[in-house]
Design an enzyme around this catalytic site. Sequence first.
Site, PDB file in Angstrom:
ATOM      1  N   GLU A 177       0.833  -1.204   0.000  1.00  0.00           N
ATOM      2  CA  GLU A 177       0.000   0.000   0.000  1.00  0.00           C
ATOM      3  C   GLU A 177       0.865   1.250   0.000  1.00  0.00           C
ATOM      4  OE1 GLU A 177      -2.863  -0.090   3.184  1.00  0.00           O
ATOM      5  OE2 GLU A 177      -4.108  -1.570   2.141  1.00  0.00           O
ATOM      6  N   GLU A 205      -6.134  -7.209  -1.135  1.00  0.00           N
ATOM      7  CA  GLU A 205      -6.476  -7.131   0.290  1.00  0.00           C
ATOM      8  C   GLU A 205      -7.767  -6.350   0.449  1.00  0.00           C
ATOM      9  OE1 GLU A 205      -3.352  -5.722   3.116  1.00  0.00           O
ATOM     10  OE2 GLU A 205      -4.974  -4.570   4.067  1.00  0.00           O
TER      11      GLU A 205
HETATM   12  C1  IDC Z   1      -3.098  -3.948  10.318  1.00  0.00           C
HETATM   13  C2  IDC Z   1      -3.332  -5.118  11.212  1.00  0.00           C
HETATM   14  C3  IDC Z   1      -3.005  -4.741  12.641  1.00  0.00           C
HETATM   15  C4  IDC Z   1      -1.598  -4.187  12.675  1.00  0.00           C
HETATM   16  C5  IDC Z   1      -1.468  -3.027  11.716  1.00  0.00           C
HETATM   17  C6  IDC Z   1      -0.081  -2.402  11.679  1.00  0.00           C
HETATM   18  O1  IDC Z   1      -4.659  -5.568  11.082  1.00  0.00           O
HETATM   19  O2  IDC Z   1      -3.114  -5.874  13.495  1.00  0.00           O
HETATM   20  O3  IDC Z   1      -1.303  -3.737  13.986  1.00  0.00           O
HETATM   21  O4  IDC Z   1      -1.801  -3.476  10.416  1.00  0.00           O
HETATM   22  O5  IDC Z   1       0.780  -3.099  10.932  1.00  0.00           O
HETATM   23  C7  IDC Z   1      -4.097  -2.162   5.658  1.00  0.00           C
HETATM   24  C8  IDC Z   1      -2.754  -2.801   5.690  1.00  0.00           C
HETATM   25  C9  IDC Z   1      -2.675  -3.831   6.771  1.00  0.00           C
HETATM   26  C10 IDC Z   1      -3.435  -3.405   8.020  1.00  0.00           C
HETATM   27  C11 IDC Z   1      -4.912  -3.318   7.634  1.00  0.00           C
HETATM   28  C12 IDC Z   1      -5.840  -2.966   8.817  1.00  0.00           C
HETATM   29  O6  IDC Z   1      -2.359  -3.339   4.444  1.00  0.00           O
HETATM   30  O7  IDC Z   1      -1.320  -4.028   7.078  1.00  0.00           O
HETATM   31  O8  IDC Z   1      -3.287  -4.390   8.992  1.00  0.00           O
HETATM   32  N1  IDC Z   1      -5.066  -2.346   6.561  1.00  0.00           N
HETATM   33  O9  IDC Z   1      -5.536  -1.718   9.341  1.00  0.00           O
HETATM   34  N2  IDC Z   1      -4.544  -1.298   4.771  1.00  0.00           N
HETATM   35  C13 IDC Z   1      -5.757  -0.893   5.114  1.00  0.00           C
HETATM   36  C14 IDC Z   1      -6.118  -1.543   6.277  1.00  0.00           C
END
Ligand code: IDC
Length: 454
Positions: free
Chosen positions: A280, A372
């Site tokens: 992302e 995702e």
């Molecule tokens: C989130 C995980 C969370 C973690 C966080 C930080 O769910 O447990 O603490 O990342 O790394 C994304 C990202 C993905 C995120 C997810 C939800 O690709 O890494 O995971 N998210 O926030 N993009 C939008 C949402």
Amino acid sequence: MKRLFALLAAFATVLGLMGAFGAQAVAANGCKVEYTVASQWQGGFQAGVKVTNLGAPVSGWTLRFTMPDAGQRVAQGWNATWSQSGSAVSAVAVDWNRTLATGAAADLGFSGTLTGANPKPTAFTLNGVACTGSVDEPTPGTGTPVEVNGQLHVCGVNLCNQYNRPVQLRGMSTHGIQWFDQCYGAASLDALANDWKSDLLRVSMYVQEDGYETDPAGFTSRVNALVDMAEARGMYALIDFHTLTPGDPNYNLARAKTFFASVAARNAGKKNVIYEITNEPNGVSWSAVKNYAEQVIPVVRAADPDGVVVVGTRGWSSLGVSDGSDENEVVNNPVNATNLMYAFHFYAASHKDSYRSTLSRAASRLPLFVTEFGTVSATGGGAMDVASTTAWLNLLDQLKISYANWTYSDAPESSAAFRPGTCGGGDYSSNGVLTESGALLKARISTPDSFPTS
Ligand code: IDC
């Protein structure tokens, strides 16, 4: 003349076709159309049109139909050149679907605008022949997703299988493998392949946050092991170089080159690998992302020439929307590479109609892969939004856009498919271990794929 009519009438009588619709019934049974409204919103809708040629093979075709309501207008279509004059709509074949053998089908679609009702179109014809036919559903291939589809490639805006037919892969993403490695053993992957009937495992390898940068060799070999475990169960593996913070993928350019040179060389002979070179991008321009992609893709291709590559887009892979832009920045300045798809991510409780209409528009112009998405808010937590998730999944199904859901894990957050503690035990199959999100995704993913084999 009179005599000819008499003869025709006699002929029709012999066939038992006289009566109210005798005239249509004697026409050749040349095509079949399946028309589906995938989604509809205030002032607009999106429809899929699958046309099957039941007549002689054609090498060039026009599909015509009539819109019953004066307010139904085709706005933008895909997999054909679309036009509308009054109530008459036509869709002309494009290069990759010009030839239709007997029994072969073309999948088209369009987004449209509405001012009134949205009745189903009428009077479908293919090259002037009325589409009245019915055909047995093609026998879906038997075997695992990888056995049926083989090596994938990008064809037009679709992901295509070894028969050059569009396919949609439906599956799950791991959580960060630096944190939830215990969730990805034989039992959980058996459940994913056999109970969930998943086509795909996204292997999410964070680069920062105690990920790859702390132990390149260790994470590389763990990714390879998960590729093998997916392969053994007939699933595709999407190797996710999970950049997130910092948002500029160029920060990790050297690491990406090292990592992809290694995994692409090691997995080049496999049919189940797809490379997602950045997760992302955020806080960075599209041109910087494109520049990164144009340096990493040649590294992948040097080792694995036919592997499909997916590249993240600006604004957390929102095609720029979350940064106030849209898909045109990519359409007007695409990555200079073939066999490439663009990532689009959404979180259903945060991203709704405006994101869906961007995806619908972009789907006719760019090959897209939802590498995702979440059923919840963009934090990965909060309440699941069933209505928005359902609207999204219906749209992805209609457009045959592949997806992976965040996450196949027991993380203590509502986006996770399993309840906390599941990965500490051996049971991944009973309903009791699923969260609300997991139950919804399992129900969606486990329906039959019907991958085309001809
Ligand atoms: C989130 C995980 C969370 C973690 C966080 C930080 O769910 O447990 O603490 O990342 O790394 C994304 C990202 C993905 C995120 C997810 C939800 O690709 O890494 O995971 N998210 O926030 N993009 C939008 C949402």
